[in-house]
Design a protein around this motif. Sequence first.
Motif, PDB file in Angstrom:
ATOM      1  N   GLN A 149       0.731  -0.749   0.179  1.00 59.98           N
ATOM      2  CA  GLN A 149      -0.112  -0.257  -0.107  1.00 59.98           C
ATOM      3  C   GLN A 149       0.688   1.639   0.152  1.00 59.98           C
ATOM      4  O   GLN A 149       0.922   2.365   1.142  1.00 59.98           O
ATOM      5  CB  GLN A 149      -0.857   0.245   1.221  1.00 59.98           C
ATOM      6  N   TRP A 151       0.437   3.915  -1.443  1.00 59.51           N
ATOM      7  CA  TRP A 151      -0.254   5.092  -1.218  1.00 59.51           C
ATOM      8  C   TRP A 151      -1.029   5.594  -0.576  1.00 59.51           C
ATOM      9  O   TRP A 151      -1.474   6.703  -0.123  1.00 59.51           O
ATOM     10  CB  TRP A 151      -1.564   4.760  -1.991  1.00 59.51           C
ATOM     11  N   SER A 152      -0.882   4.622   1.116  1.00 55.79           N
ATOM     12  CA  SER A 152      -1.339   4.692   2.261  1.00 55.79           C
ATOM     13  C   SER A 152      -0.137   6.139   3.012  1.00 55.79           C
ATOM     14  O   SER A 152       1.054   6.133   2.806  1.00 55.79           O
ATOM     15  CB  SER A 152      -1.312   4.119   3.434  1.00 55.79           C
TER      16      SER A 152
END
Length: 301
Positions: A149, A151-152
């Motif tokens: 992830q 993008w987190s």
Amino acid sequence: MNQILNLRLKYPAVAAAAIMVLAGVAFAAINVLTQWVTMKLGFGSVSTAFWQYAIALLFSLPYLWRVGIRAMRTNYPTSHIVRVAFSVFGVQAWVMGLAHVPIWQAIALVMTSPFFIILGARIFLGERVGPARWAATATGFAGAMIILQPWSDTFTWAALLPVLAALLWGATSLYTKSLTHDESPEAITVWLLLLLTPVNGAFALASGFEVPTGPALGIFIALGLLTAVAQYLLTLAYATADAAYVQPFDDLKLPLNVLAGWIVFGYAPAGTLWLGAVLILGASLFIMTYESRRERAVAAE
């Protein structure tokens, strides 16, 4: 151990599965101890890698004595050295990753190694990569992205260390595959065992050499013994039955490490882990069965 060897002679399939599961348990214990000594005791990851494999080498001396120095005779010393260098960097990245990310995440991400092997085989060995292989590779990397992830807001660059370890160990496997055309398994193993420790030692000296004492020393002795045993069990499992049969039992290392991390550290994997893990494991198993069928077809022709 004698019971396992007797079982291996009478029921090789059952023995191979049991041996691989035991290897998975040993590797889970190794990862827990590695995280404990780096996270809890604050021991440097670079020195951790050195002591783990140095002590494992001591426990492997009976094997080296049995094989003898003659196994080091080779016409490709440079290839052996490069292979060991990739392996060392992989070990360093892996131990460093375990010092920063939960076990379950590290294990799931390092299982992307087969996909790096496919890419490397196409780029460096000129092997043909068909649509099935490309699809499986893309699926495996999609699973890795779901786990990472990037993008987190909680993403950290340390999470990429297990992926780097997978890349480097994939390169190690490619060199191993290349060497097996001309070198014996004994030569490949002996070169790895004898060069791994001094190269790890050079890294440890460069980063500030640490000497374990007290509880850390006991952990490193256990780490070295478990590393030698785990490697032996892994080799024994693949020598007992076909790789296509044994590999799924090796994939049990993911739930084993999730359980170990939960019991010891209280790590609770996110739900996205299981989606990403299913994609990685599914793609890996697909490649394994696809390659097995392809080899049988070639043999039949």
